[in-house]
Scaffold this motif. Structure first.
Motif, PDB file in Angstrom:
ATOM      1  N   GLN A 151       0.838  -1.204   0.000  1.00  0.00           N
ATOM      2  CA  GLN A 151       0.000   0.000   0.000  1.00  0.00           C
ATOM      3  C   GLN A 151       0.870   1.251   0.000  1.00  0.00           C
ATOM      4  O   GLN A 151       0.610   2.205  -0.741  1.00  0.00           O
TER       5      GLN A 151
ATOM      6  N   LYS B 285      -2.931   4.796   6.708  1.00  0.00           N
ATOM      7  CA  LYS B 285      -3.310   5.914   5.852  1.00  0.00           C
ATOM      8  C   LYS B 285      -2.786   7.239   6.402  1.00  0.00           C
ATOM      9  O   LYS B 285      -2.419   8.138   5.630  1.00  0.00           O
TER      10      LYS B 285
ATOM     11  N   ALA C  25      -4.893   8.154   0.575  1.00  0.00           N
ATOM     12  CA  ALA C  25      -4.699   7.932   2.008  1.00  0.00           C
ATOM     13  C   ALA C  25      -5.541   8.899   2.830  1.00  0.00           C
ATOM     14  O   ALA C  25      -6.176   8.508   3.821  1.00  0.00           O
TER      15      ALA C  25
ATOM     16  N   LEU D 195      -8.592   7.804   5.258  1.00  0.00           N
ATOM     17  CA  LEU D 195      -8.484   8.109   6.680  1.00  0.00           C
ATOM     18  C   LEU D 195      -9.764   8.774   7.183  1.00  0.00           C
ATOM     19  O   LEU D 195     -10.344   8.363   8.203  1.00  0.00           O
TER      20      LEU D 195
END
Length: 236
Positions: free
Chosen positions: A20, A55, A163, A167
């Motif tokens: 990721q 994230k 991200a 989040l």
């Protein structure tokens, strides 16, 4: 969680966090079907909690590249999609959740492989956010629509924007799940046990992502997702 399950899940979680951080997608596509094999009750709560530090670290590291306008439209759609996702989660049994996760994993990976390039627009961002809110709240998987939206953006823009959106969206989903009484002690403990693996994987990715063959790794993630999703459907 047994010691064997902890060791295997820690290894998979760490590797997924690394991927990721390197290419901007892959964590949920890998982890969701793996959780489905071990214990589907971890979905979506444990997966959502594990993604919070991941994230945050990715978004903060490349915060100067965030597409703030696009992230705003996506979060708007994500907010409303969360409520629809909660309704889907309540309606599914554990076996149905396994099948749903498997099918969604396959669909998301195939779409990511075949989708043509297109330019993000406010309407596309809201639609992607809405769809992500539904799927991530219900199953923990929500990355592919947003990855498609930014798949041809520069790497820092893709990683940081996705991200940030996730989040914010994951916080919204967890608040709704908490209010609905869908967060249990076992899910919280599993997240606590596996968080160190997330941190290790994301920190390693930060130092090496510039030298990684992103397209090849992305293709490998999508192929793995299709295979694991199909296996989870058969299990369900």
């Amino acid at each position: 969680m047994t010691l064997t399950a902890f060791l295997v899940l820690s290894l998979v979680v760490g590797a997924s966090a690394f991927i990721q951080g390197a290419v901007g997608m892959g964590f949920a596509l890998i982890i969701a079907p793996v959780f489905g094999f071990f214990d589907a009750s971890y979905l979506p709560v444990t997966l959502l909690i594990l993604m919070l530090p991941l994230k945050f670290l990715i978004g903060w590291h490349e915060r100067g590249a965030i597409d703030r306008i696009g992230a705003g439209w996506i979060t708007l759609g994500r907010f409303f999609g969360t409520f629809l996702g909660m309704a889907v989660l309540v309606a599914l049994s554990v076996r149905q959740l396994e099948i749903a996760v498997g099918l969604l994993t396959i669909l998301a990976a195939v779409v990511a492989l075949l989708s043509p390039p297109f330019k993000p627009t406010p309407s596309a961002a809201i639609g992607a956010g809405l769809f992500t809110g539904v799927t991530e709240t219900a199953t923990g998987i929500g990355g592919p629509p947003l990855a498609l939206l930014y798949q041809h953006a520069p790497g820092p823009v893709l990683r940081s924007t996705l991200a940030t959106c996730f989040l914010l969206g994951e916080i919204i989903s967890l608040v709704i799940l908490l209010i609905a009484g869908r967060i249990g002690l076992a899910q919280l403990l599993a997240a606590i046990y596996l968080t160190p693996a997330v941190l290790i994987g994301s920190v390693l990715a930060r130092h090496v992502h510039s030298g990684i063959n992103g397209p090849a790794l992305r293709l490998a993630v999508l192929i793995f997702s299709i295979v694991s999703g199909a296996a989870l459907v058969l299990k369900g």
